[in-house]
Scaffold this motif. Sequence first.
Motif, PDB file in Angstrom:
ATOM      1  N   UNK A 191     -10.105  14.240  11.531  1.00  0.00           N
ATOM      2  CA  UNK A 191      -8.993  13.932  12.225  1.00  0.00           C
ATOM      3  C   UNK A 191      -9.182  12.520  12.598  1.00  0.00           C
ATOM      4  N   UNK A 192     -10.174  11.918  13.033  1.00  0.00           N
ATOM      5  CA  UNK A 192     -10.064  10.567  13.453  1.00  0.00           C
ATOM      6  C   UNK A 192     -10.213   9.752  12.016  1.00  0.00           C
ATOM      7  N   UNK A 193     -10.627  10.032  11.128  1.00  0.00           N
ATOM      8  CA  UNK A 193     -10.333   9.363   9.759  1.00  0.00           C
ATOM      9  C   UNK A 193      -8.826   9.490   9.335  1.00  0.00           C
ATOM     10  N   UNK A 194      -8.377  10.677   9.499  1.00  0.00           N
ATOM     11  CA  UNK A 194      -6.971  10.689   9.162  1.00  0.00           C
ATOM     12  C   UNK A 194      -5.938   9.847   9.766  1.00  0.00           C
ATOM     13  N   UNK A 195      -6.189   9.912  11.219  1.00  0.00           N
ATOM     14  CA  UNK A 195      -5.401   9.210  12.104  1.00  0.00           C
ATOM     15  C   UNK A 195      -5.507   7.583  11.983  1.00  0.00           C
ATOM     16  N   UNK A 196      -6.711   7.342  11.641  1.00  0.00           N
ATOM     17  CA  UNK A 196      -6.859   5.882  11.317  1.00  0.00           C
ATOM     18  C   UNK A 196      -6.294   5.200  10.181  1.00  0.00           C
ATOM     19  N   UNK A 197      -6.181   6.054   9.302  1.00  0.00           N
ATOM     20  CA  UNK A 197      -5.647   5.815   7.893  1.00  0.00           C
ATOM     21  C   UNK A 197      -4.035   5.664   7.940  1.00  0.00           C
ATOM     22  N   UNK A 198      -3.480   6.560   8.738  1.00  0.00           N
ATOM     23  CA  UNK A 198      -1.940   6.400   9.276  1.00  0.00           C
ATOM     24  C   UNK A 198      -1.628   5.210  10.103  1.00  0.00           C
ATOM     25  N   UNK A 199      -2.458   5.100  11.140  1.00  0.00           N
ATOM     26  CA  UNK A 199      -2.180   3.909  12.000  1.00  0.00           C
ATOM     27  C   UNK A 199      -2.109   2.547  11.087  1.00  0.00           C
ATOM     28  N   UNK A 200      -2.846   2.498  10.182  1.00  0.00           N
ATOM     29  CA  UNK A 200      -3.002   1.072   9.277  1.00  0.00           C
ATOM     30  C   UNK A 200      -1.868   1.037   8.257  1.00  0.00           C
ATOM     31  N   UNK A 201      -1.042   2.093   8.208  1.00  0.00           N
ATOM     32  CA  UNK A 201       0.105   1.925   7.071  1.00  0.00           C
ATOM     33  C   UNK A 201       1.582   1.094   7.956  1.00  0.00           C
ATOM     34  N   UNK A 202       1.818   0.111   7.080  1.00  0.00           N
ATOM     35  CA  UNK A 202       2.971  -0.518   7.769  1.00  0.00           C
ATOM     36  C   UNK A 202       3.926  -0.585   6.687  1.00  0.00           C
ATOM     37  N   UNK A 203       4.850   0.166   6.653  1.00  0.00           N
ATOM     38  CA  UNK A 203       6.027   0.462   5.642  1.00  0.00           C
ATOM     39  C   UNK A 203       6.838  -0.927   5.014  1.00  0.00           C
ATOM     40  N   UNK A 204       7.011  -1.885   5.947  1.00  0.00           N
ATOM     41  CA  UNK A 204       7.632  -3.031   5.413  1.00  0.00           C
ATOM     42  C   UNK A 204       6.662  -3.992   4.353  1.00  0.00           C
ATOM     43  N   UNK A 205       5.271  -3.949   4.989  1.00  0.00           N
ATOM     44  CA  UNK A 205       4.143  -4.723   4.451  1.00  0.00           C
ATOM     45  C   UNK A 205       3.913  -3.969   2.876  1.00  0.00           C
ATOM     46  N   UNK A 206       3.768  -2.698   2.960  1.00  0.00           N
ATOM     47  CA  UNK A 206       3.568  -2.070   1.737  1.00  0.00           C
ATOM     48  C   UNK A 206       4.626  -2.225   0.751  1.00  0.00           C
ATOM     49  N   UNK A 207       5.889  -2.187   1.324  1.00  0.00           N
ATOM     50  CA  UNK A 207       7.352  -2.502   0.292  1.00  0.00           C
ATOM     51  C   UNK A 207       6.995  -3.750  -0.272  1.00  0.00           C
ATOM     52  N   UNK A 208       6.887  -4.900   0.513  1.00  0.00           N
ATOM     53  CA  UNK A 208       6.869  -5.983   0.101  1.00  0.00           C
ATOM     54  C   UNK A 208       5.930  -6.363  -0.996  1.00  0.00           C
ATOM     55  N   UNK A 209       4.560  -5.898  -0.977  1.00  0.00           N
ATOM     56  CA  UNK A 209       3.685  -5.932  -1.971  1.00  0.00           C
ATOM     57  C   UNK A 209       3.815  -5.154  -2.886  1.00  0.00           C
ATOM     58  N   UNK A 210       4.536  -3.954  -2.910  1.00  0.00           N
ATOM     59  CA  UNK A 210       4.877  -3.182  -3.963  1.00  0.00           C
ATOM     60  C   UNK A 210       6.111  -4.046  -4.882  1.00  0.00           C
ATOM     61  N   UNK A 211       6.996  -4.714  -4.165  1.00  0.00           N
ATOM     62  CA  UNK A 211       7.567  -5.539  -4.899  1.00  0.00           C
ATOM     63  C   UNK A 211       7.581  -6.836  -5.725  1.00  0.00           C
ATOM     64  N   UNK A 212       6.314  -7.358  -5.123  1.00  0.00           N
ATOM     65  CA  UNK A 212       5.582  -8.459  -5.732  1.00  0.00           C
ATOM     66  C   UNK A 212       5.111  -8.230  -7.019  1.00  0.00           C
ATOM     67  N   UNK A 213       4.564  -6.942  -7.256  1.00  0.00           N
ATOM     68  CA  UNK A 213       3.709  -6.470  -8.414  1.00  0.00           C
ATOM     69  C   UNK A 213       4.446  -5.699  -9.194  1.00  0.00           C
ATOM     70  N   UNK A 214       5.582  -5.453  -9.050  1.00  0.00           N
ATOM     71  CA  UNK A 214       6.345  -4.469  -9.654  1.00  0.00           C
ATOM     72  C   UNK A 214       7.303  -5.461 -10.707  1.00  0.00           C
ATOM     73  N   UNK A 215       6.628  -5.427 -12.144  1.00  0.00           N
ATOM     74  CA  UNK A 215       7.239  -6.419 -13.209  1.00  0.00           C
ATOM     75  C   UNK A 215       8.801  -6.016 -13.536  1.00  0.00           C
ATOM     76  N   UNK A 216       9.107  -4.584 -13.151  1.00  0.00           N
ATOM     77  CA  UNK A 216      10.484  -4.226 -13.648  1.00  0.00           C
ATOM     78  C   UNK A 216      11.277  -3.581 -12.403  1.00  0.00           C
ATOM     79  N   UNK A 217      11.712  -4.323 -11.745  1.00  0.00           N
ATOM     80  CA  UNK A 217      12.179  -3.561 -10.400  1.00  0.00           C
ATOM     81  C   UNK A 217      13.294  -2.459 -10.841  1.00  0.00           C
TER      82      UNK A 217
END
Length: 400
Positions: A191-217
């Motif tokens: 439970x502690x590990x699961x909650x910690x993982x979810x708390x570190x997720x930032x949708x905007x940040x991850x979306x930007x990172x995905x966009x940067x490495x996506x060679x074919x948007x």
Amino acid sequence: MNNEANKENINHSNNSKTLECHECDLEVNVPPLEEGEKAQCPRCGFIITAIHRNSIERILAFSITALIFLFSSLPFEFLSFQSNGLENKFSIISSFNVLIENDYEILALLELFTIFIIPTVLLLLLMILLIPLRKGRYPKRGHWLLKIIYKLMPWCMVEIFLVGALVSLVKIIGIADVQLGPSFYAFIFFSVSMTSALLHIDRVRLSQQLQLVNPFPIKQETHQKKSISDKRMSIQTTWALIITSVVLYIPANLLPIMNTRLFGQDDPSTILGGVILLWGMGSYPIALIIFIASVAVPVTKILALAWLNYSVQSERTNLTTERIKLYRIAEFVGRWSMVDVFVVIILASLIQLGNTISIYPGSATIAFSGVVIVTMLAAMSFEPQLIWNNSKSYDKKTEQ
């Protein structure tokens, strides 16, 4: 672009960008952020994005740890119960079987999905998404995976199940000897590990990172903004879900939520009856927890969503800040009403000693589960941007 270049771009993916606030539609110019900083909407206060140190590595570490502890918690003893020479014990897997054997397949499925299937899928999706991203590669259908992760997150109720287990312990520790099994401790770490993982997720940040490495948007993966008319269509959906929750809440309170069989005699108890009994026994903290989770929170959430939905339907222009705060509270606390359902499930799985003493879920358990699920769906269907659309302060211009 090679992997090293990709990694460097990922680390600087928060260069000045115009981001739209999820809760009020304000377009905000977000400057480069350092680790530990966050971008907050100047109008409604919503946290648009936040930068966590080594977020990808931390999410992966917590996800792998959580997955290990999850599977470690399944086969072993979770709790054991002993009273007057009689003993019973259960594991998480056996609790599914107990519910199925007593014809409560719906509750078994609810427990299975909320504490096992959905968390497992979430953790696997996080690893599928982040392992390639960490290496500077675009994961296949990365934006779609991120969207699914965010859809599943509210339905992961691991920490709520753990609180339900603790409440169950307090309820029976005075009448029996209860022992914690190895699975119980593994589940705590899970439970502690699961909650910690979810708390570190930032949708905007991850979306930007995905966009940067996506060679074919891919065009289909870009965010499609809803029009005001589309958002207003959600008002009818929200009303339908609110009315459904009210209808379900009536049998949830009138019917017994739990049935205790003691020496062959059945003693059914309703939600309020259980609260009164616990209060009379002097278990004031547990009585308050059950009352808040099972009575105060559902009623308050239904009333809050009804008022919010009415306010946007009638195009009110005042109390925008107060209404958005109320929406956030209603959205956050609603799922915690599932505590009472998990308490019943755990007690029914643990206390099975035939006619001597056994506990069975009551009909209200299913109805109350429906209330929690439907109110969660109502909160999800409600469009908070509508709170601001008729406000005098509503302005689509970009702010710093």
